[in-house]
Design an enzyme around this catalytic site. Structure first.
Site, PDB file in Angstrom:
ATOM      1  CG  HIS A 149      27.935  36.464   3.134  1.00 16.49           C
ATOM      2  ND1 HIS A 149      26.800  37.911   3.550  1.00 16.49           N
ATOM      3  CD2 HIS A 149      27.427  35.712   3.234  1.00 16.49           C
ATOM      4  CE1 HIS A 149      25.488  37.294   3.973  1.00 16.49           C
ATOM      5  NE2 HIS A 149      25.782  35.849   4.123  1.00 16.49           N
TER       6      HIS A 149
ATOM      7  CD  GLN B  87      27.716  33.988   7.566  1.00 18.80           C
ATOM      8  OE1 GLN B  87      26.644  34.048   7.350  1.00 18.80           O
ATOM      9  NE2 GLN B  87      28.583  34.297   8.795  1.00 18.80           N
TER      10      GLN B  87
ATOM     11  CG  ASP C  26      30.512  29.761   1.823  1.00 22.42           C
ATOM     12  OD1 ASP C  26      29.239  29.006   2.074  1.00 22.42           O
ATOM     13  OD2 ASP C  26      30.836  30.043   0.602  1.00 22.42           O
TER      14      ASP C  26
ATOM     15  CB  CYS D 270      28.639  31.775   6.077  1.00 23.83           C
ATOM     16  SG  CYS D 270      28.422  30.911   4.468  1.00 23.83           S
TER      17      CYS D 270
ATOM     18  NE  ARG E 249      21.386  36.507   0.667  1.00 26.89           N
ATOM     19  CZ  ARG E 249      22.125  35.356   1.542  1.00 26.89           C
ATOM     20  NH1 ARG E 249      21.106  34.606   0.780  1.00 26.89           N
ATOM     21  NH2 ARG E 249      22.979  36.023   2.510  1.00 26.89           N
TER      22      ARG E 249
ATOM     23  NE  ARG F 247      24.806  37.170   8.649  1.00 26.74           N
ATOM     24  CZ  ARG F 247      24.347  37.058   8.058  1.00 26.74           C
ATOM     25  NH1 ARG F 247      23.922  35.367   6.835  1.00 26.74           N
ATOM     26  NH2 ARG F 247      23.651  38.463   6.336  1.00 26.74           N
TER      27      ARG F 247
HETATM   28  N1  NVA Z   1      28.947  31.050  -0.970  1.00 28.86           N
HETATM   29  C1  NVA Z   1      28.085  31.181  -0.797  1.00 28.86           C
HETATM   30  C2  NVA Z   1      27.203  31.766   0.804  1.00 28.86           C
HETATM   31  C3  NVA Z   1      25.890  31.158   0.890  1.00 28.86           C
HETATM   32  C4  NVA Z   1      25.399  32.511   2.721  1.00 28.86           C
HETATM   33  C5  NVA Z   1      27.003  31.551  -1.670  1.00 28.86           C
HETATM   34  O1  NVA Z   1      27.168  32.746  -2.645  1.00 28.86           O
HETATM   35  O2  NVA Z   1      26.030  30.824  -1.710  1.00 28.86           O
HETATM   36  N1   CP Z   2      25.086  32.840   5.914  1.00 27.44           N
HETATM   37  C1   CP Z   2      23.902  33.238   5.099  1.00 27.44           C
HETATM   38  O1   CP Z   2      24.198  34.303   4.676  1.00 27.44           O
HETATM   39  O2   CP Z   2      22.632  32.317   4.962  1.00 27.44           O
HETATM   40  P1   CP Z   2      21.482  32.877   4.365  1.00 27.44           P
HETATM   41  O3   CP Z   2      21.271  32.023   2.536  1.00 27.44           O
HETATM   42  O4   CP Z   2      20.403  31.421   4.929  1.00 27.44           O
HETATM   43  O5   CP Z   2      20.550  34.142   4.334  1.00 27.44           O
END
Ligand code: NVA
Ligand code: CP
Length: 309
Positions: A128, A131, A224, A264, A101, A292
């Protein structure tokens, strides 16, 4: 050549369907598939915070017979101190796969170029894709099919979730609608790639400004956070800019009467979605969060099988 999963269109429509089929099988019999028996280790690296991704990869890797090694970048040499490609060359001698990540897509690409083990994008600024496998699995379970289903994503059209919906939805043959303010449109390159995929799969891509127009008659409504990780400095402005895109009961009522709602998570209740929608009968967010686990287990099993030399 090693197969990686850095963006949603790294897999074909047939491969996406194969992974989702496998996920459904593995969900039915959770401990039957054990390609990491040994146990082999999978490195799971986090430059950004996580709850779901951390837990689902850790549990999923253990379910597959393996051992997860969770690495917080701040406590490692990665991130300014050592390049992604040097890190990849160290890790590949010891781990079966690398899950990361991070911020920029370029780092993931560098990591993938530098290694013979599969690299998986566990969220970047741009995409993502893990997801989306979970979201597609959830839509398939609740609506019976993916091809021909219409989905409207509302809010930050430039964020990772919107861009992954474009690519993964198009791959699945879905009709993907994104409604966002003009300055938060998805990248032209991603829209072009998704449109080209949709032309092959029978799906379609449409961008909207008006949330009500985007939601009209759709099967699935998605949103989101308006403040993705890395955008915290823009929070105050964003809460104003996205105000008209909140998913509330009145907006959801414009979709099909049996439409489903996805998010998500984590959610900022009262901002991108109201509590009555996220906790309401049309919301399938808890199945989505559980999926997931199943989707990523299938992805890892599939990638490991593809990369057997
Ligand atoms: N768009 C959000 C998704 C979190 C799972 C982010 O990047 O923070
Ligand atoms: N949806 C998602 O990726 O959640 P987290 O940021 O908790 O991993």
């Amino acid at each position: 050549m090693t197969r990686h999963f850095l963006r949603d269109d790294d897999i074909s429509a047939a491969e996406q369907a194969e992974i989702l089929d496998l996920a459904l099988d593995m969900k039915r019999d959770r401990f039957a598939v054990r390609p990491l028996e040994g146990p082999q280790t999978v490195a799971v690296i986090f430059d950004k915070s996580s709850t779901r991704t951390r837990v689902s990869f850790a549990v999923g890797i253990a379910d597959l017979g393996g051992s997860p090694l969770i690495i917080a970048t701040a406590s490692s040499q990665l991130g300014g101190k050592e390049t992604a490609s040097d890190t990849a060359r160290v890790l590949e001698r010891q781990v079966a796969a690398i899950v990361w990540r991070t911020y920029g897509q370029a780092g993931l690409e560098e990591m993938a170029r530098g290694t013979t083990v599969p690299v998986v994008n566990a969220l970047s600024d741009d995409f993502h894709p893990c997801q989306l496998l979970a979201d597609l699995l959830t839509i398939r379970e609740h609506r019976g099919a993916l091809a021909g289903q219409s989905v409207a994503f509302l809010g930050d059209g430039a964020c990772n979730m919107a861009q992954s919906y474009l690519l993964a939805g198009a791959t699945a043959g879905m009709h993907v609608r994104i409604a966002s303010p003009a300055e938060f449109s998805p990248s032209d390159a991603v829209v072009a790639d998704a449109t080209a995929i949709a032309a092959q799969t029978g799906g379609s891509i449409t961008l909207y400004r008006d949330p009500a127009e985007a939601v009209a008659g759709v099967d699935v409504v998605v949103t989101d956070t308006w403040v993705s990780m890395g955008k915290e400095d823009e929070k105050a402005a964003r809460l104003t800019q996205f105000g008209a895109y909140q998913v509330d009961a009145a907006l959801l009522a414009l979709a099909k009467p049996d439409a489903h709602f996805l998010h998500c998570l984590p959610a900022d209740r009262g901002f991108e979605v109201t509590a009555d929608v996220i906790d309401g009968a049309q919301s399938i967010i808890w199945d989505e969060a559980e999926n997931r686990l199943h989707a990523q287990k299938a992805l890892l099993a599939w990638l490991l099988a593809k990369n057997v030399s």
